[in-house]
Write a protein that holds these residues in place. Structure first.
Motif, PDB file in Angstrom:
ATOM      1  N   ALA A  33       0.826  -1.212   0.000  1.00 51.99           N
ATOM      2  CA  ALA A  33       0.000   0.000   0.000  1.00 51.99           C
ATOM      3  C   ALA A  33       0.859   1.261   0.000  1.00 51.99           C
ATOM      4  O   ALA A  33       0.499   2.279  -0.591  1.00 51.99           O
ATOM      5  CB  ALA A  33      -0.939   0.001   1.197  1.00 51.99           C
ATOM      6  N   GLU A  34       2.008   1.180   0.649  1.00 57.06           N
ATOM      7  CA  GLU A  34       2.936   2.309   0.671  1.00 57.06           C
ATOM      8  C   GLU A  34       3.463   2.578  -0.744  1.00 57.06           C
ATOM      9  O   GLU A  34       3.586   3.733  -1.159  1.00 57.06           O
ATOM     10  CB  GLU A  34       4.090   1.989   1.621  1.00 57.06           C
ATOM     11  N   VAL A  36       1.899   1.852  -3.545  1.00 57.15           N
ATOM     12  CA  VAL A  36       0.775   2.447  -4.293  1.00 57.15           C
ATOM     13  C   VAL A  36       0.666   3.934  -3.963  1.00 57.15           C
ATOM     14  O   VAL A  36       0.526   4.768  -4.863  1.00 57.15           O
ATOM     15  CB  VAL A  36      -0.547   1.722  -3.963  1.00 57.15           C
ATOM     16  N   ASP A  37       0.748   4.275  -2.676  1.00 60.25           N
ATOM     17  CA  ASP A  37       0.638   5.682  -2.266  1.00 60.25           C
ATOM     18  C   ASP A  37       1.778   6.524  -2.825  1.00 60.25           C
ATOM     19  O   ASP A  37       1.570   7.640  -3.300  1.00 60.25           O
ATOM     20  CB  ASP A  37       0.616   5.804  -0.746  1.00 60.25           C
ATOM     21  N   ARG A  38       2.989   5.984  -2.765  1.00 57.79           N
ATOM     22  CA  ARG A  38       4.158   6.755  -3.248  1.00 57.79           C
ATOM     23  C   ARG A  38       4.108   6.948  -4.754  1.00 57.79           C
ATOM     24  O   ARG A  38       4.473   8.003  -5.254  1.00 57.79           O
ATOM     25  CB  ARG A  38       5.452   6.083  -2.789  1.00 57.79           C
ATOM     26  N   GLY A  40       1.356   7.168  -6.358  1.00 59.60           N
ATOM     27  CA  GLY A  40       0.253   8.110  -6.519  1.00 59.60           C
ATOM     28  C   GLY A  40       0.672   9.564  -6.334  1.00 59.60           C
ATOM     29  O   GLY A  40      -0.032  10.474  -6.756  1.00 59.60           O
ATOM     30  N   GLU A  41       1.816   9.774  -5.699  1.00 64.07           N
ATOM     31  CA  GLU A  41       2.330  11.143  -5.540  1.00 64.07           C
ATOM     32  C   GLU A  41       2.806  11.712  -6.873  1.00 64.07           C
ATOM     33  O   GLU A  41       3.059  12.901  -6.981  1.00 64.07           O
ATOM     34  CB  GLU A  41       3.492  11.145  -4.532  1.00 64.07           C
ATOM     35  N   ALA A  46       0.511   7.092 -11.146  1.00 68.57           N
ATOM     36  CA  ALA A  46      -0.545   6.633 -10.244  1.00 68.57           C
ATOM     37  C   ALA A  46      -1.239   5.405 -10.832  1.00 68.57           C
ATOM     38  O   ALA A  46      -1.765   5.452 -11.947  1.00 68.57           O
ATOM     39  CB  ALA A  46      -1.558   7.747 -10.017  1.00 68.57           C
ATOM     40  N   SER A  48      -3.390   1.477  -9.624  1.00 73.97           N
ATOM     41  CA  SER A  48      -4.166   0.842  -8.561  1.00 73.97           C
ATOM     42  C   SER A  48      -3.374  -0.278  -7.893  1.00 73.97           C
ATOM     43  O   SER A  48      -2.410  -0.810  -8.449  1.00 73.97           O
ATOM     44  CB  SER A  48      -5.453   0.270  -9.137  1.00 73.97           C
ATOM     45  N   ALA A  49      -3.841  -0.636  -6.709  1.00 75.38           N
ATOM     46  CA  ALA A  49      -3.248  -1.770  -5.994  1.00 75.38           C
ATOM     47  C   ALA A  49      -3.386  -3.044  -6.817  1.00 75.38           C
ATOM     48  O   ALA A  49      -2.525  -3.920  -6.769  1.00 75.38           O
ATOM     49  CB  ALA A  49      -3.911  -1.935  -4.633  1.00 75.38           C
ATOM     50  N   ARG A  78       2.043  -6.503   7.798  1.00 81.41           N
ATOM     51  CA  ARG A  78       2.270  -6.007   6.441  1.00 81.41           C
ATOM     52  C   ARG A  78       3.407  -6.780   5.803  1.00 81.41           C
ATOM     53  O   ARG A  78       4.372  -7.165   6.465  1.00 81.41           O
ATOM     54  CB  ARG A  78       2.647  -4.522   6.471  1.00 81.41           C
TER      55      ARG A  78
END
Length: 115
Positions: A33-34, A36-38, A40-41, A46, A48-49, A78
């Motif tokens: 998830a980290e 995916v978030d990074r 997305g920055e 960007a 999806s998971a 995790r």
């Protein structure tokens, strides 16, 4: 952006996501998830998971990343990913190839812009 332009952009993005993930893991380990978030920055990266996790699985099967489960103080355990020795070598080779391609494209696009 036209439908054709969207398709081309999507193909470009898919082609660089593997390198982007290796680059993120080159800086240290991260959980899915980290990642995916990074990604997305960066609007161009960007995703999806549902795209990241299969790619991480493929990278693991290829021996480019390793993973380990760790307890999290914020919820369930995790799965953390990190580059293997082979992954570090592959990242170096891919980053070098990418620099060559982007340098060439920057040159070509710069020439086209002045016509």
């Amino acid at each position: 952006m036209s439908a054709g332009g969207e398709a081309v952009f999507s193909q470009f993005r898919k082609g660089v996501v593997e390198l982007a993930i290796l680059a993120l893991l080159h800086g240290g380990e991260a959980y899915g998830a980290e990642i995916v978030d990074r990604l997305g920055e960066h609007p161009g990266l960007a995703i999806s998971a549902g795209t990241v996790y299969p790619l991480l699985s493929r990278l693991k099967k290829a021996g480019l990343v390793t993973s380990v489960w760790r307890e999290s103080p914020l919820g369930p355990p995790r799965k953390y990913y990190r580059l293997s020795t082979e992954g570090e070598r592959e990242f170096g080779a891919m980053a070098k190839a990418w620099e060559g391609v982007t340098g060439a494209m920057d040159s070509l696009l710069g020439k086209e812009a002045v016509r």
